[in-house]
Design a protein around this motif. Sequence first.
Motif, PDB file in Angstrom:
ATOM      1  N   PRO A   1       0.685  -1.085   0.099  1.00  0.00           N
ATOM      2  CA  PRO A   1      -0.085   0.025  -0.296  1.00  0.00           C
ATOM      3  C   PRO A   1       0.928   1.282  -0.165  1.00  0.00           C
ATOM      4  CG  PRO A   1      -0.942  -1.709   1.443  1.00  0.00           C
ATOM      5  CD  PRO A   1       0.600  -2.232   1.152  1.00  0.00           C
ATOM      6  N   MET A   2       0.253   2.221  -0.619  1.00  0.00           N
ATOM      7  CA  MET A   2       1.106   3.625  -0.812  1.00  0.00           C
ATOM      8  C   MET A   2       0.153   4.630  -0.040  1.00  0.00           C
ATOM      9  SD  MET A   2       0.066   4.643  -4.546  1.00  0.00           S
ATOM     10  CE  MET A   2       0.984   6.049  -4.570  1.00  0.00           C
ATOM     11  N   SER A   3       0.961   5.625   0.255  1.00  0.00           N
ATOM     12  CA  SER A   3       0.296   6.749   1.150  1.00  0.00           C
ATOM     13  C   SER A   3      -0.362   7.679  -0.012  1.00  0.00           C
ATOM     14  CB  SER A   3       1.387   7.570   2.109  1.00  0.00           C
ATOM     15  OG  SER A   3       2.074   6.781   2.706  1.00  0.00           O
ATOM     16  N   ALA A   4      -1.419   8.299   0.758  1.00  0.00           N
ATOM     17  CA  ALA A   4      -2.228   9.118  -0.185  1.00  0.00           C
ATOM     18  C   ALA A   4      -1.420  10.398  -0.570  1.00  0.00           C
ATOM     19  CB  ALA A   4      -3.290   9.444   0.544  1.00  0.00           C
ATOM     20  N   PRO A   5      -1.446  10.863  -1.812  1.00  0.00           N
ATOM     21  CA  PRO A   5      -0.783  12.269  -1.972  1.00  0.00           C
ATOM     22  C   PRO A   5      -1.216  13.309  -1.226  1.00  0.00           C
ATOM     23  CG  PRO A   5      -2.446  11.494  -3.696  1.00  0.00           C
ATOM     24  CD  PRO A   5      -2.226  10.309  -2.841  1.00  0.00           C
ATOM     25  N   PRO A   6      -0.416  14.374  -0.965  1.00  0.00           N
ATOM     26  CA  PRO A   6      -0.972  15.435   0.023  1.00  0.00           C
ATOM     27  C   PRO A   6      -1.800  16.236  -0.698  1.00  0.00           C
ATOM     28  CG  PRO A   6       1.232  15.841  -0.882  1.00  0.00           C
ATOM     29  CD  PRO A   6       1.053  14.288  -1.389  1.00  0.00           C
TER      30      PRO A   6
ATOM     31  N   ARG B   1      -3.792   1.962  -1.920  1.00  0.00           N
ATOM     32  CA  ARG B   1      -3.641   3.114  -0.698  1.00  0.00           C
ATOM     33  C   ARG B   1      -3.808   2.486   0.786  1.00  0.00           C
ATOM     34  NH1 ARG B   1      -6.482   8.774  -2.235  1.00  0.00           N
ATOM     35  NH2 ARG B   1      -5.590   8.934  -4.353  1.00  0.00           N
ATOM     36  N   LYS B   2      -3.185   3.155   1.635  1.00  0.00           N
ATOM     37  CA  LYS B   2      -3.219   2.784   2.811  1.00  0.00           C
ATOM     38  C   LYS B   2      -4.626   3.318   3.334  1.00  0.00           C
ATOM     39  CE  LYS B   2       1.413   2.833   4.127  1.00  0.00           C
ATOM     40  NZ  LYS B   2       2.614   2.966   4.943  1.00  0.00           N
TER      41      LYS B   2
END
Length: 742
Positions: free
Chosen positions: A285-290, A333-334
């Motif tokens: 999982p990847m972090s959400a973009p800011p 996504r996480k």
Amino acid sequence: MADRKDDLLRRPLYFYGIPADVLPTLTPAPKDNATGTILSPAETPAGSSTPKNNEGISADTPAASSEACALCNLSFASHADKRDHFKSDLHLFNIKQKLAGKPAVSEDEFERLIGTLDESLSGSEWSESDSLSDVDEEDEEGADIDDTVSVATTGTSGTANVLSSLLKKQAVLAEKKKKAGQTGKKASDSSDDDDEATVSVPRVKGQKQRQREAAVNASLQPLIWFSSPLLPPNTYFGVYRAMFSDKELSPKQDVHGNEVTLADEDEAARSARILSAIHSRQLAPMSAPPNNAAAAAAGTTSTGVPTYAGRHIFMCMIGGGHVAAMVIALAPRKGKAGTVPMNREATVLAHKTFHRYTTRRKQGGSQSANDNAKGAAHSAGSSLRRYNEQALVEDVRALLSDWKPLLDTAELLFVRASGTSNQRTLFGPYEGQVLHRNDARLRSFPFNTRRPTQKEIMRCFIELTRLKVREIAPQQSSTDETQASLTATLANEKSVAAAQQRQQRQAERKAAAKRAEEEETSLLHTNQLQALVRRSKVPALLSYLSSNDLTANTFRFFPLDSPQNYHAPTLLHYAASQNAPALVNALLLRADADPTVTNGDGKTPFELAGDRPTRDAFRVARSELTDKSVNIDWDAARVPAPITRADAEQREAREKAEATRKETERRRAEEARLKEEAAAEKKKAGGTGNSVSQKRLVGVLKSAEDIRQEEARGLTPEQKQRLERERRARAAEARLRQMNSS
């Protein structure tokens, strides 16, 4: 365990982020189970999307009742699936087999035949030009639009070519066996010769080979099924076949470099290969973009388009002047507490939608297609559409050029391009071309899609990357021949019963339509004939009966239950009730009307006559028809003794003369009385005679009809009608006053 199974049926599972407890339990389902009948859909999440057809109905949702094909020994969840099967290559091939007196083949046998088609086609006794269409003669570089992409997009022409090739192959083999039998050569020797020819001819994989592979893939099921002990019995996970590469699905060579087909590969090797492909697709999982999706990228190109080092796919739809394209990252996504991502959580790296006015409104088709078919139009709208078509091509190619870094690193390319011009827009050839038809990553959407929009692209992404959960009934084993024959018999009985019901319904509809037509015709004849009787049009009435093949003896007014037709159901009844002696005479003497027919009250036409001339018309007709030896039961018709026409005319003349004489005597008596009254009044008043009595005397010398004619003399028809209405109104008022006074 039960709670875990229910949770798997409710929650959405992302293909690139399968939970750790589910991934090790996945096992490719056997072909016998994977090709069974879908009993009831258990769509994973409430938010999961299911492909729908043009009417908005889910394409995967089966009907409540199942149907079967007795020829192919297959059952289906809905009538739509059965109809699609009737158009499939398997059903068409089995029809050819049945016409040739050969047994039908199963689905696995048909796939095996297609899998061995390439090897048979490469032999010296078989020509590829016999099996492929004319477009196959083009080389790989100079191919036009109708090439691999069109085959991959539609899968129609390619599969038709494969079916044609398979049938031609059987015909060639049968001819070879026939010739071998005639020359005394065994069929095994001929087969050996085929093998030697196959080995001796080198095979070059080019455009034709890719067309065959695309056609074979189009004939397969769109989903690959996986079983898991975490699911209920006969329930499977489904993944779209388009999410795998060709090597992962059907490798052409084994570890020793020998060619291998799906039919030769064992189940264990197949399961290990597909499971390895699934494990390789699991992403952390990847972090959400800011801020937005572009900010999540590692960097940007000189054109401002983000670059992305992770795995991603490209999706594009173009048609009708609408264009929608999107590049989406595949890493999940996480989420909160390990939740599976929903559509709003997908990481969109780049997206673009635009529209140009290129289609001809209310006529369909693009302007270029219309120009090619009918010649160039010269209207303002056509010029605008041509300009927009060129602008659309430039916009799309500029967009692809800007996104080239993302497209070059994309894992899969999903494209839906309807029409030749749209395919040429994407695949050229043109300078700086980005997309190529021979790209192994190129895919078509394996389900129906709607108008190209950003929302539709996201729906398709969700549909492709979500695991499907379905309950599938396993097919019956091949050894259970009794059950198979029973199923086929029941299917045939149902088909026969359904056919009989359809024929019965068609017969009822035809009978109802015929009755409605007959009733409408009868109603028309009734209105026309009654109008002619009311106006006493004897020649027109007889002509209408003759021209429409009607007889006054048998025709009945429609509808019979109306009050008027109940009282006078025939022409003779109606003419007698209208006191029309001329019509009665014509109907009896010239139209062969039956005077014995009774109405709803049991009365004959004679009993409906309201005056003597009409009754005399019946008696005169009885006299003349009796002289002509026409057998009619006049006693049943209740007509009195016959009289001749001369006697009737003489009596009518006598009655008229007697009436005239009585009217003359009355006038004379009234005139004498008025004269006496006038003389008495004159004598009494001593006047000169300009009294009221003299006026009354003048009035009595003229009849009422003479007075009315004098009053109406010189008036227009409208004024005469107005005067007549006023006269009738005064008479009615006088009667009312007399009634009130009495």
